[in-house]
Design a protein around this motif. Structure first.
Motif, short mmCIF file in Angstrom:
data_model
loop_
_atom_site.label_atom_id
_atom_site.label_comp_id
_atom_site.label_asym_id
_atom_site.label_seq_id
_atom_site.Cartn_x
_atom_site.Cartn_y
_atom_site.Cartn_z
N HIS A 269 -1.87 -3.91 -0.76
CA HIS A 269 -1.05 -3.61 -1.94
C HIS A 269 -1.74 -4.07 -3.22
CE1 HIS A 269 2.74 -1.86 -0.65
NE2 HIS A 269 2.76 -2.67 0.42
N ALA A 270 -2.35 -5.24 -3.17
CA ALA A 270 -3.00 -5.78 -4.37
C ALA A 270 -4.23 -4.99 -4.77
CB ALA A 270 -3.38 -7.25 -4.13
N GLY A 271 -4.85 -4.31 -3.80
CA GLY A 271 -6.13 -3.64 -4.08
C GLY A 271 -6.03 -2.17 -4.40
N ALA A 272 -4.85 -1.58 -4.32
CA ALA A 272 -4.76 -0.14 -4.54
C ALA A 272 -3.34 0.26 -4.88
CB ALA A 272 -5.22 0.60 -3.28
N ASN A 273 -3.22 1.46 -5.43
CA ASN A 273 -1.92 2.08 -5.63
C ASN A 273 -1.47 2.65 -4.29
OD1 ASN A 273 0.31 3.63 -6.38
ND2 ASN A 273 -0.97 5.30 -7.18
N CYS A 274 -0.40 2.08 -3.74
CA CYS A 274 0.05 2.46 -2.39
C CYS A 274 1.34 3.27 -2.41
CB CYS A 274 0.26 1.19 -1.56
SG CYS A 274 -1.20 0.17 -1.36
N GLU B 101 5.97 1.55 3.79
CA GLU B 101 5.72 0.16 4.18
C GLU B 101 5.45 0.07 5.68
OE1 GLU B 101 5.26 -2.64 2.41
OE2 GLU B 101 5.25 -1.20 0.76
N CYS B 102 6.12 0.90 6.44
CA CYS B 102 5.89 0.91 7.88
C CYS B 102 4.46 1.34 8.19
CB CYS B 102 6.87 1.86 8.55
SG CYS B 102 6.67 1.97 10.34
N GLY B 103 3.97 2.35 7.46
CA GLY B 103 2.60 2.82 7.65
C GLY B 103 1.59 1.74 7.31
N ILE B 104 1.82 1.03 6.20
CA ILE B 104 0.90 -0.03 5.79
C ILE B 104 0.92 -1.18 6.80
CG2 ILE B 104 0.50 -1.81 4.04
CD1 ILE B 104 1.42 0.26 1.96
N ASN B 105 2.08 -1.48 7.34
CA ASN B 105 2.16 -2.53 8.35
C ASN B 105 1.37 -2.14 9.61
OD1 ASN B 105 3.70 -3.81 10.87
ND2 ASN B 105 4.03 -5.15 9.10
N THR B 106 1.46 -0.88 9.99
CA THR B 106 0.71 -0.42 11.17
C THR B 106 -0.78 -0.45 10.91
OG1 THR B 106 2.57 1.03 11.76
CG2 THR B 106 0.48 1.44 12.86
N ILE B 107 -1.17 -0.05 9.70
CA ILE B 107 -2.58 -0.12 9.32
C ILE B 107 -3.09 -1.56 9.42
CG2 ILE B 107 -4.18 0.10 7.36
CD1 ILE B 107 -2.40 2.49 6.44
N ALA B 108 -2.30 -2.50 8.95
CA ALA B 108 -2.68 -3.92 9.00
C ALA B 108 -2.80 -4.40 10.45
CB ALA B 108 -1.66 -4.76 8.24
N GLN C 214 -2.92 17.49 10.88
CA GLN C 214 -2.74 18.57 11.85
C GLN C 214 -2.28 18.01 13.20
OE1 GLN C 214 -6.66 20.29 13.28
NE2 GLN C 214 -7.47 18.94 11.67
N TRP C 215 -2.43 16.69 13.39
CA TRP C 215 -2.04 16.07 14.66
C TRP C 215 -0.80 15.18 14.52
CZ3 TRP C 215 -7.55 15.67 13.66
CH2 TRP C 215 -8.29 16.62 14.37
N SER C 216 -0.27 15.07 13.30
CA SER C 216 0.85 14.16 13.10
C SER C 216 1.57 14.52 11.80
CB SER C 216 0.33 12.72 13.03
OG SER C 216 1.35 11.82 12.73
N ASP C 217 2.79 14.04 11.69
CA ASP C 217 3.52 14.26 10.45
C ASP C 217 2.99 13.39 9.32
OD1 ASP C 217 5.17 16.10 11.67
OD2 ASP C 217 6.70 14.61 12.22
N SER C 218 2.26 12.33 9.67
CA SER C 218 1.70 11.45 8.64
C SER C 218 0.32 10.98 9.09
CB SER C 218 2.61 10.23 8.40
OG SER C 218 2.69 9.42 9.56
N ALA C 219 -0.49 10.58 8.11
CA ALA C 219 -1.83 10.04 8.40
C ALA C 219 -2.18 9.07 7.27
CB ALA C 219 -2.86 11.16 8.52
N TYR C 220 -1.36 8.01 7.14
CA TYR C 220 -1.57 7.04 6.07
C TYR C 220 -2.84 6.22 6.31
CZ TYR C 220 3.45 7.97 5.42
OH TYR C 220 4.66 8.57 5.23
N GLY C 221 -3.60 5.97 5.24
CA GLY C 221 -4.73 5.07 5.41
C GLY C 221 -6.04 5.48 4.79
#
Length: 468
Positions: free
Chosen positions: A232-237, A242-249, A367-374
Motif C-alpha cells: 500500500h505504501a509503495g503504490a496506488n492500490c 484488500e482480499c487480493g492484496i492479502n493473498t498476494i502478500a 482469461q483464466w479468472s475473474d480477477s488477476a490482481y498483482g
C-alpha cells in the motif's frame, strides 16, 4: 558489497632484481589492487619472503600454503621483474586447475647509464605465460603495464567481479517452482548438463506444495500484514481489493519461505495459469518485490533466465537488482531503440524518480479468472545498463551480452518498461539471432557487468556473443 577472496602472487628472481626494483613494483601493485572494490587480497608478506615477492622454491611452497589456508577463489600472478618460472610452477601445481587465473607484467624503468637493466620483465612474462600454458590453465593475460594504469585497474576489477559470479554460479541450487507454461516451449533446460558442467542442483517444488503452503499461512500473519502495508505504501492500490492484496502478500511469504528452506540461489517460478484459476492473483509484483530482497526470481519458470540473473547479480557484487524482461518491440520512430518490458515484474526500486506506481490487474491473465490482481505498473529509471541471456543448444551454452542506456522517451505503454538506446539495433538483432536468444532477457543497471560476464564465460566454457 560482496567480496571475493583472491590471492596475489608477486613474482621476482633475485638475480634480476637490480636496484630493488621488484619490491618497488610489488608495493605499487598492492597499493593499486587495494583500491579495487569487492575483493579481499591474500598476499605474501615481507616477513615471509624478505621483500614481499616470491623468488625461490621454499617461498613458493609457503605462498601455496598461505593461499590454501585462506581458501582463495582466484589467483592473480604478476611479474615484478624477470621472475622465476619454476617458483610459479610450484604454486600452480598446488592449486586446483579450475581456479580462475589472471597474469600481468609490470613495465620497467629506463636503462641506467651503465647499461644495466632493472628487470627484464618483458622477457620473464613470456616464460611465466609458457609455464601457465604448459599446465593447461585457462587464464587471462593483461599486457605490460604500470599498476596505476586505468586499463589495468579496469581489467582487474572485471576479473574480481567475474570471480564473484563464478563463486556463486558453480554449485548453485536453482528452484523449479512449478512447471513452465503449457503454451511456451522456450524455457527448456538441460539438468544433466547443468550438473556435469556447473555442479548445479535443480530443486523442484510442485504446485501442490506451493498452494498447500500458501493456504496454511493465515491472513493475519504478522509477515502478511507487514507486506500488505509495504504494498500500500509503495503504490496506488485503488484498482485492487484488500482480499487480493492479502493473498498476494501470502504468496510472497510462501515463495520466500520455500526459497530459504531449500537453500536456493535463484528460482524460476510458474506464474500462469494455475495461480489465477485458484487465487485470482498475478505473480508479477511479487517477483519484483522478491528480487528487491535479493531473492532472485525469474518469471514463467525460466531456469536459464534465473541463471542469467544469478550471474549478473553477483557480477555486480550484489549491489544492483536484476530485472527480468522481454525483448519486446522496436521503437516506432527511433531506429536504434527497443522496448525492455514485462507485465509488471520489475523491482519497485527500479522505478523512475517521480513516476507513479500503480498496482493493477493483469488483463492478459483474466482469461483464466475473474480477477488477476498483482501487476505493478511503472516506467523504469533511466541509466546505463547491461543486458544478457544464457541459452543452450545441442549441449553448448551461449551467453548473449549487450550494453545500452534506458532513456525516458515516448511512447508510454503498460507494465514495467523502458526504452533502450543502443548503437545499432540491426547489430543486436543479428547477434541475438546468432546466439539463439529467446524472448526473455535480464537487465541490470551496471555497465561494468558486461566485461565481467565476458570473462565469466571464458572460465565457465560458455560461448559469448556481444553487442553494444
Amino acid at each position: 558489497m560482496e567480496k571475493a577472496k583472491i590471492g596475489f602472487l608477486p613474482l621476482s628472481w633475485d638475480a634480476w632484481d637490480h636496484f630493488g626494483w621488484s619490491e618497488v613494483m610489488r608495493d605499487r601493485s598492492v597499493a593499486a589492487l587495494e583500491k579495487i572494490p569487492g575483493v579481499e587480497w591474500v598476499v605474501p608478506s615481507k616477513e615471509m619472503t624478505g621483500n614481499g615477492c616470491v623468488q625461490n622454491w621454499p617461498q613458493a611452497e609457503m605462498a601455496a600454503k598461505l593461499y590454501k589456508e585462506h581458501d582463495i577463489r582466484a589467483l592473480v600472478v604478476g611479474n615484478m621483474n624477470f621472475g622465476m618460472e619454476t617458483a610459479l610452477g610450484i604454486v600452480l601445481n598446488a592449486m586446483p586447475k579450475d581456479l580462475p587465473l589472471l597474469h600481468f607484467t609490470c613495465k620497467a624503468d629506463t636503462f641506467k647509464e651503465s647499461g644495466v637493466r632493472s628487470s627484464d620483465t618483458w622477457c620473464g612474462a613470456f616464460m611465466a605465460n609458457a609455464a601457465i600454458k604448459r599446465r593447461g590453465w585457462n587464464y587471462i593475460h593483461i599486457n605490460s603495464c604500470w599498476p596505476e594504469d586505468e586499463a589495468f585497474l579496469n581489467k582487474v576489477e572485471s576479473f574480481v567481479r567475474c570471480v564473484n559470479a563464478i563463486d556463486h554460479f558453480r554449485g548453485a541450487r536453482i528452484g523449479q517452482m512449478g512447471p513452465r507454461p503449457m503454451l511456451f516451449e522456450s524455457q527448456p533446460f538441460n539438468e544433466q548438463l547443468m550438473e556435469k558442467k556447473f555442479s548445479q542442483l535443480i530443486v523442484p517444488v510442485d504446485m501442490g506444495t506451493i498452494f498447500s503452503r500458501l493456504d496454511s499461512i493465515k491472513e493475519d500473519d504478522p509477515r502478511v500484514i507487514e507486506i500488505a502495508k509495504e504494498i500500500h505504501a509503495g503504490a496506488n492500490c485503488s484498482a485492487c481489493t484488500e482480499c487480493g492484496i492479502n493473498t498476494i502478500a501470502r504468496f510472497e511469504v510462501t515463495l520466500e519461505e520455500l526459497y530459504k528452506e531449500h537453500g536456493m540461489d535463484c528460482m524460476g517460478a510458474m506464474c500462469w495459469s494455475a495461480l489465477q484459476e485458484r487465487y485470482g492473483i498475478a505473480a508479477c509484483s511479487t517477483f519484483g518485490r522478491l528480487n528487491d530482497k535479493k531473492i532472485l526470481t525469474a518469471c514463467e519458470m525460466d531456469t536459464y533466465g534465473a541463471l542469467t540473473m544469478l550471474a549478473m547479480f553477483h557480477a555486480a557484487l550484489g549491489e544492483e537488482t536484476p530485472n527480468f524482461i522481454d525483448f519486446t518491440e522496436l521503437h516506432p520512430t527511433d531506429p536504434n531503440a527497443w522496448l525492455a518490458w514485462h507485465c509488471g515484474a520489475a523491482a519497485p526500486s527500479l522505478c523512475m524518480e517521480g513516476a507513479k506506481k500503480d498496482l493493477i490487474e493483469n488483463a492478459q491473465l483474466k482469461q483464466w479468472s475473474d480477477s488477476a490482481y498483482g501487476v505493478l505498473q511503472f516506467k523504469l529509471k533511466p541509466g546505463k545498463a547491461t543486458f544478457a541471456r544464457l541459452v543452450e543448444y545441442d549441449g553448448e551454452f551461449t551467453m548473449f551480452i549487450g550494453t545500452g542506456e534506458v532513456t525516458d522517451m515516448e511512447p508510454a505503454t503498460t507494465g514495467t518498461y523502458g526504452w533502450v538506446k543502443v548503437n545499432s539495433v540491426d547489430d543486436w538483432e543479428t547477434k541475438m539471432i546468432d546466439a539463439g536468444v529467446t524472448h526473455h532477457g535480464v537487465m541490470i543497471y551496471d555497465s561494468k557487468v558486461a566485461d565481467a560476464l565476458e570473462m565469466f564465460c571464458k572460465f565457465m566454457g560458455i560461448r559469448v556473443v556481444r553487442a553494444d
